[in-house]
Design a protein around this motif. Sequence first.
Motif, PDB file in Angstrom:
ATOM      1  N   PRO A  35      -1.912  44.564  52.868  1.00 60.53           N
ATOM      2  CA  PRO A  35      -3.098  44.725  52.022  1.00 60.53           C
ATOM      3  C   PRO A  35      -3.600  43.372  51.525  1.00 60.53           C
ATOM      4  O   PRO A  35      -2.823  42.439  51.334  1.00 60.53           O
ATOM      5  N   LEU A  36      -4.899  43.290  51.338  1.00 61.96           N
ATOM      6  CA  LEU A  36      -5.489  42.081  50.759  1.00 61.96           C
ATOM      7  C   LEU A  36      -5.126  42.006  49.285  1.00 61.96           C
ATOM      8  O   LEU A  36      -4.756  43.017  48.677  1.00 61.96           O
ATOM      9  N   PRO A  37      -5.229  40.827  48.686  1.00 62.82           N
ATOM     10  CA  PRO A  37      -4.956  40.709  47.253  1.00 62.82           C
ATOM     11  C   PRO A  37      -5.830  41.674  46.454  1.00 62.82           C
ATOM     12  O   PRO A  37      -6.969  41.952  46.833  1.00 62.82           O
ATOM     13  N   GLY A  38      -5.298  42.169  45.356  1.00 59.13           N
ATOM     14  CA  GLY A  38      -6.024  43.119  44.519  1.00 59.13           C
ATOM     15  C   GLY A  38      -7.172  42.471  43.759  1.00 59.13           C
ATOM     16  O   GLY A  38      -7.262  41.251  43.631  1.00 59.13           O
ATOM     17  N   ARG A  39      -8.037  43.335  43.255  1.00 55.44           N
ATOM     18  CA  ARG A  39      -9.214  42.860  42.518  1.00 55.44           C
ATOM     19  C   ARG A  39      -8.819  42.025  41.308  1.00 55.44           C
ATOM     20  O   ARG A  39      -9.425  40.990  41.042  1.00 55.44           O
ATOM     21  N   ALA A  40      -7.812  42.461  40.567  1.00 57.02           N
ATOM     22  CA  ALA A  40      -7.397  41.729  39.366  1.00 57.02           C
ATOM     23  C   ALA A  40      -6.902  40.328  39.716  1.00 57.02           C
ATOM     24  O   ALA A  40      -7.200  39.357  39.012  1.00 57.02           O
ATOM     25  N   GLU A  41      -6.165  40.221  40.806  1.00 59.25           N
ATOM     26  CA  GLU A  41      -5.633  38.921  41.224  1.00 59.25           C
ATOM     27  C   GLU A  41      -6.761  37.957  41.608  1.00 59.25           C
ATOM     28  O   GLU A  41      -6.774  36.799  41.183  1.00 59.25           O
ATOM     29  N   VAL A  69      -8.059  51.956  52.350  1.00 54.86           N
ATOM     30  CA  VAL A  69      -7.226  53.148  52.424  1.00 54.86           C
ATOM     31  C   VAL A  69      -6.976  53.575  50.979  1.00 54.86           C
ATOM     32  O   VAL A  69      -6.350  52.827  50.215  1.00 54.86           O
ATOM     33  N   ASP A  70      -7.506  54.745  50.616  1.00 53.88           N
ATOM     34  CA  ASP A  70      -7.353  55.228  49.234  1.00 53.88           C
ATOM     35  C   ASP A  70      -5.888  55.217  48.816  1.00 53.88           C
ATOM     36  O   ASP A  70      -5.024  55.700  49.536  1.00 53.88           O
ATOM     37  N   GLY A  71      -5.638  54.635  47.672  1.00 53.24           N
ATOM     38  CA  GLY A  71      -4.292  54.578  47.125  1.00 53.24           C
ATOM     39  C   GLY A  71      -3.442  53.433  47.641  1.00 53.24           C
ATOM     40  O   GLY A  71      -2.343  53.208  47.146  1.00 53.24           O
ATOM     41  N   TYR A  72      -3.936  52.704  48.658  1.00 48.77           N
ATOM     42  CA  TYR A  72      -3.141  51.617  49.238  1.00 48.77           C
ATOM     43  C   TYR A  72      -3.850  50.268  49.198  1.00 48.77           C
ATOM     44  O   TYR A  72      -3.222  49.231  49.294  1.00 48.77           O
ATOM     45  N   GLY A  73      -5.169  50.256  49.119  1.00 47.68           N
ATOM     46  CA  GLY A  73      -5.886  49.003  49.025  1.00 47.68           C
ATOM     47  C   GLY A  73      -6.788  48.723  50.205  1.00 47.68           C
ATOM     48  O   GLY A  73      -7.157  49.626  50.961  1.00 47.68           O
TER      49      GLY A  73
END
Length: 80
Positions: A35-41, A69-73
């Motif tokens: 997964p790519l880095p999260g929005r907060a990061e 992918v819903d729930g995974y990023g």
Amino acid sequence: MVTIGIGRDDPRQWVQAAYLLMDAMESGKTGPQDPLPGRAEIAAKLGIREATVTRAYRELMEMGIIYRVDGYGYFPDVSS
């Protein structure tokens, strides 16, 4: 490489976030199944709002560069 906006010098924050995400994919920091880095990061790294990062993800999805992918990023779309 895909050009977004007017390029890396584009002052819009969502464009800068998009390039940060594309750099992560191209440098190998994020593998094709990672997964790519999260929005907060991303928001914390650039000092911007998460909503701005959400726009970057949305634009990259519309371009077919990533998918969600819903729930995974969000993930790189290696099929394109």
